[in-house]
Design a protein around this motif. Structure first.
Motif, PDB file in Angstrom:
ATOM      1  N   LEU A   1       3.851  -8.334  -5.784  1.00  0.00           N
ATOM      2  CA  LEU A   1       3.140  -8.652  -7.016  1.00  0.00           C
ATOM      3  C   LEU A   1       2.180  -7.653  -7.488  1.00  0.00           C
ATOM      4  O   LEU A   1       1.598  -7.673  -8.470  1.00  0.00           O
ATOM      5  CB  LEU A   1       2.742 -10.181  -7.096  1.00  0.00           C
ATOM      6  N   GLY A   2       2.032  -7.098  -6.188  1.00  0.00           N
ATOM      7  CA  GLY A   2       0.661  -5.900  -6.533  1.00  0.00           C
ATOM      8  C   GLY A   2       0.947  -4.822  -5.568  1.00  0.00           C
ATOM      9  O   GLY A   2       1.600  -4.770  -4.714  1.00  0.00           O
ATOM     10  N   ALA A   3       0.339  -3.691  -6.218  1.00  0.00           N
ATOM     11  CA  ALA A   3       0.556  -2.400  -5.405  1.00  0.00           C
ATOM     12  C   ALA A   3      -1.034  -1.698  -5.404  1.00  0.00           C
ATOM     13  O   ALA A   3      -1.506  -1.741  -6.630  1.00  0.00           O
ATOM     14  CB  ALA A   3       1.690  -1.577  -5.925  1.00  0.00           C
ATOM     15  N   MET A   4      -1.244  -1.145  -4.442  1.00  0.00           N
ATOM     16  CA  MET A   4      -2.416  -0.258  -4.165  1.00  0.00           C
ATOM     17  C   MET A   4      -2.042   1.104  -3.799  1.00  0.00           C
ATOM     18  O   MET A   4      -1.446   1.622  -2.838  1.00  0.00           O
ATOM     19  CB  MET A   4      -3.243  -0.537  -3.014  1.00  0.00           C
ATOM     20  N   LEU A   5      -2.187   1.988  -4.944  1.00  0.00           N
ATOM     21  CA  LEU A   5      -1.716   3.436  -4.944  1.00  0.00           C
ATOM     22  C   LEU A   5      -3.000   4.261  -4.434  1.00  0.00           C
ATOM     23  O   LEU A   5      -3.675   4.630  -5.064  1.00  0.00           O
ATOM     24  CB  LEU A   5      -1.082   3.811  -6.184  1.00  0.00           C
ATOM     25  N   VAL A   6      -2.697   4.698  -3.135  1.00  0.00           N
ATOM     26  CA  VAL A   6      -3.935   5.452  -2.670  1.00  0.00           C
ATOM     27  C   VAL A   6      -3.839   6.895  -2.489  1.00  0.00           C
ATOM     28  O   VAL A   6      -2.685   7.312  -2.304  1.00  0.00           O
ATOM     29  CB  VAL A   6      -4.100   4.861  -1.260  1.00  0.00           C
ATOM     30  N   TYR A   7      -4.799   7.598  -3.012  1.00  0.00           N
ATOM     31  CA  TYR A   7      -4.818   9.126  -2.580  1.00  0.00           C
ATOM     32  C   TYR A   7      -6.367   9.503  -2.190  1.00  0.00           C
ATOM     33  O   TYR A   7      -7.214   8.537  -2.104  1.00  0.00           O
ATOM     34  CB  TYR A   7      -4.787   9.840  -4.016  1.00  0.00           C
ATOM     35  N   ASP A   8      -6.259  10.418  -1.536  1.00  0.00           N
ATOM     36  CA  ASP A   8      -7.534  10.974  -0.763  1.00  0.00           C
ATOM     37  C   ASP A   8      -8.362  11.860  -1.744  1.00  0.00           C
ATOM     38  O   ASP A   8      -7.871  12.893  -2.326  1.00  0.00           O
ATOM     39  CB  ASP A   8      -6.884  11.896   0.355  1.00  0.00           C
TER      40      ASP A   8
ATOM     41  N   LEU B   1      -6.171  -1.342   5.039  1.00  0.00           N
ATOM     42  CA  LEU B   1      -5.602  -2.571   5.379  1.00  0.00           C
ATOM     43  C   LEU B   1      -6.363  -3.179   6.556  1.00  0.00           C
ATOM     44  O   LEU B   1      -6.579  -4.281   6.408  1.00  0.00           O
ATOM     45  CB  LEU B   1      -4.111  -2.278   5.813  1.00  0.00           C
ATOM     46  N   SER B   2      -6.847  -2.606   7.468  1.00  0.00           N
ATOM     47  CA  SER B   2      -7.487  -2.894   8.975  1.00  0.00           C
ATOM     48  C   SER B   2      -8.705  -3.397   8.288  1.00  0.00           C
ATOM     49  O   SER B   2      -9.253  -4.381   8.620  1.00  0.00           O
ATOM     50  CB  SER B   2      -7.632  -1.835   9.820  1.00  0.00           C
ATOM     51  N   ARG B   3      -9.372  -2.407   7.413  1.00  0.00           N
ATOM     52  CA  ARG B   3     -11.009  -2.998   7.009  1.00  0.00           C
ATOM     53  C   ARG B   3     -10.740  -4.317   6.177  1.00  0.00           C
ATOM     54  O   ARG B   3     -11.518  -5.266   6.195  1.00  0.00           O
ATOM     55  CB  ARG B   3     -11.459  -1.832   6.181  1.00  0.00           C
ATOM     56  N   PHE B   4      -9.708  -4.392   5.221  1.00  0.00           N
ATOM     57  CA  PHE B   4      -9.655  -5.585   4.305  1.00  0.00           C
ATOM     58  C   PHE B   4      -9.159  -6.838   5.221  1.00  0.00           C
ATOM     59  O   PHE B   4     -10.025  -7.848   4.847  1.00  0.00           O
ATOM     60  CB  PHE B   4      -8.645  -5.583   3.180  1.00  0.00           C
ATOM     61  N   THR B   5      -8.307  -6.663   6.179  1.00  0.00           N
ATOM     62  CA  THR B   5      -7.720  -7.800   7.014  1.00  0.00           C
ATOM     63  C   THR B   5      -8.404  -8.339   8.081  1.00  0.00           C
ATOM     64  O   THR B   5      -8.656  -9.376   8.558  1.00  0.00           O
ATOM     65  CB  THR B   5      -6.265  -7.650   7.129  1.00  0.00           C
TER      66      THR B   5
ATOM     67  N   LEU C   1       0.714  -1.138  -0.100  1.00  0.00           N
ATOM     68  CA  LEU C   1      -0.167  -0.054  -0.081  1.00  0.00           C
ATOM     69  C   LEU C   1       1.057   1.178  -0.072  1.00  0.00           C
ATOM     70  O   LEU C   1       1.720   1.420   0.873  1.00  0.00           O
ATOM     71  CB  LEU C   1      -0.913  -0.014   1.347  1.00  0.00           C
ATOM     72  N   ILE C   2       0.543   2.182  -0.914  1.00  0.00           N
ATOM     73  CA  ILE C   2       1.539   3.192  -1.021  1.00  0.00           C
ATOM     74  C   ILE C   2       0.860   4.661  -1.294  1.00  0.00           C
ATOM     75  O   ILE C   2      -0.387   4.609  -1.691  1.00  0.00           O
ATOM     76  CB  ILE C   2       2.683   3.092  -2.063  1.00  0.00           C
ATOM     77  N   GLY C   3       1.274   5.721  -0.887  1.00  0.00           N
ATOM     78  CA  GLY C   3       0.740   6.996  -1.289  1.00  0.00           C
ATOM     79  C   GLY C   3       0.992   7.834  -0.067  1.00  0.00           C
ATOM     80  O   GLY C   3       1.677   7.527   0.781  1.00  0.00           O
ATOM     81  N   ASP C   4       0.548   9.232  -0.081  1.00  0.00           N
ATOM     82  CA  ASP C   4       0.849  10.123   0.727  1.00  0.00           C
ATOM     83  C   ASP C   4       0.344   9.878   2.151  1.00  0.00           C
ATOM     84  O   ASP C   4      -0.466   8.963   2.264  1.00  0.00           O
ATOM     85  CB  ASP C   4       0.231  11.609   0.506  1.00  0.00           C
TER      86      ASP C   4
ATOM     87  N   ALA D   1      -3.012 -13.317   1.214  1.00  0.00           N
ATOM     88  CA  ALA D   1      -2.678 -12.087   0.636  1.00  0.00           C
ATOM     89  C   ALA D   1      -1.548 -11.549   2.041  1.00  0.00           C
ATOM     90  O   ALA D   1      -1.955 -11.257   3.213  1.00  0.00           O
ATOM     91  CB  ALA D   1      -3.594 -11.279   0.585  1.00  0.00           C
ATOM     92  N   GLN D   2      -0.422 -10.848   1.805  1.00  0.00           N
ATOM     93  CA  GLN D   2       0.456 -10.367   2.638  1.00  0.00           C
ATOM     94  C   GLN D   2       0.696  -8.931   2.275  1.00  0.00           C
ATOM     95  O   GLN D   2       1.433  -8.732   1.295  1.00  0.00           O
ATOM     96  CB  GLN D   2       1.892 -11.067   2.475  1.00  0.00           C
ATOM     97  N   VAL D   3      -0.199  -7.949   2.990  1.00  0.00           N
ATOM     98  CA  VAL D   3      -0.312  -6.611   2.607  1.00  0.00           C
ATOM     99  C   VAL D   3       0.781  -5.685   3.411  1.00  0.00           C
ATOM    100  O   VAL D   3       0.469  -5.688   4.685  1.00  0.00           O
ATOM    101  CB  VAL D   3      -1.695  -6.359   2.812  1.00  0.00           C
ATOM    102  N   TRP D   4       1.649  -5.237   2.922  1.00  0.00           N
ATOM    103  CA  TRP D   4       2.514  -4.354   3.649  1.00  0.00           C
ATOM    104  C   TRP D   4       1.890  -2.819   3.548  1.00  0.00           C
ATOM    105  O   TRP D   4       1.737  -2.251   2.367  1.00  0.00           O
ATOM    106  CB  TRP D   4       3.796  -4.343   2.794  1.00  0.00           C
ATOM    107  N   ASP D   5       2.113  -2.097   4.627  1.00  0.00           N
ATOM    108  CA  ASP D   5       1.575  -0.848   4.726  1.00  0.00           C
ATOM    109  C   ASP D   5       2.931   0.052   4.875  1.00  0.00           C
ATOM    110  O   ASP D   5       3.436  -0.013   5.883  1.00  0.00           O
ATOM    111  CB  ASP D   5       0.799  -0.548   5.971  1.00  0.00           C
ATOM    112  N   THR D   6       3.283   0.778   3.792  1.00  0.00           N
ATOM    113  CA  THR D   6       4.393   1.720   3.707  1.00  0.00           C
ATOM    114  C   THR D   6       3.986   3.126   4.339  1.00  0.00           C
ATOM    115  O   THR D   6       3.084   3.594   3.854  1.00  0.00           O
ATOM    116  CB  THR D   6       4.910   1.755   2.360  1.00  0.00           C
ATOM    117  N   ALA D   7       5.006   3.603   5.004  1.00  0.00           N
ATOM    118  CA  ALA D   7       4.655   4.979   5.563  1.00  0.00           C
ATOM    119  C   ALA D   7       4.657   6.188   4.444  1.00  0.00           C
ATOM    120  O   ALA D   7       5.743   5.853   3.739  1.00  0.00           O
ATOM    121  CB  ALA D   7       5.720   5.108   6.671  1.00  0.00           C
TER     122      ALA D   7
END
Length: 220
Positions: free
Chosen positions: A87-94, A30-34, A18-21, A64-70
């Motif tokens: 193998l996958g990335a979730m690019l998140v914006y508000d 992440l918490s909602r999904f897992t 998981l990446i983004g500002d 699914a092993q989901v990493w939350d990057t600061a």
């Protein structure tokens, strides 16, 4: 996949990042999904953390092993190492913060610099429950995703809107690609084995020079 994962009956382990500002809601997604959990008291992620969730795809057990990057700039040098193997990335914006969307292109460049070139990426416009405060139009986000060949979805971690759908879409696409590669590899291995069998072995039968009549008449 490790021996321990195999012992646990897992068919696949897929790493996502998981990446983004900062403050766009990555940790809440992440918490909602897992855990199907949402905390009204959000804390900034320090460094990197990860959580897992096991799901079924096409009768296969996938973890699914989901990493939350600061998202803070000072941690980017640290978190860049964690793209490796993803193998996958979730690019998140508000959707209420135009700047977080404008930074998406920079994050995308970072993903493509550090991750596998075939990584599956989804652009996520989070906090769609705050429609009255929207600063980023859905049309602009869709166009950006289309131009960059990304999946796209708007979510709300608060209301659990599209969160699981978004993750499952990325995981299913990863599964489709990985299983296809596995199938092609098996078919190639079988073809090579068949070719070796068909080639056989040349047998040279010596002729008795003193008695030429005694040849290998029985070897047809």
């Amino acid at each position: 996949m490790s021996n321990l994962d195999a012992q646990q009956g897992l068919d696949y382990v897929f790493k996502l990042v998981l990446i983004g500002d900062s403050a766009v809601g990555k940790s809440q997604l992440l918490s909602r999904f897992t855990r199907n959990d949402f905390s009204l008291v959000a804390k900034a992620t320090i460094g990197v953390e990860f959580q897992t969730k096991t799901i079924m795809i096409d009768h296969k057990t996938v973890k699914a092993q989901v990493w939350d990057t600061a998202g803070q700039e000072r941690y980017r040098a640290v978190t860049s190492a964690y793209y490796r193997g993803a193998l996958g990335a979730m690019l998140v914006y508000d959707i209420t913060k135009q700047q977080s969307f404008e930074h998406a292109s920079r994050w995308l460049k970072e993903i493509r610099s550090h991750a596998d070139r075939n990584i599956i990426i989804m652009l996520i416009g989070n906090k769609c429950d705050l429609g009255t405060l929207r600063a980023v139009s859905t049309e602009d986000a869709k166009q950006f995703a289309q131009d960059e060949n990304l999946f796209f979805m708007e979510t709300s971690a608060l209301e659990s809107t599209n969160v699981e759908t978004a993750f499952l879409m990325v995981l299913s696409e990863i599964y489709r690609i990985v299983s296809k590669k596995s199938l092609m590899a098996n078919e190639e291995l079988e073809a090579n084995n068949d070719t070796r069998l068909l080639k056989g072995t040349d047998i040279t039968v010596p002729i008795d020079q003193e008695n030429p009549a005694k040849t290998s008449c029985c070897l047809y």
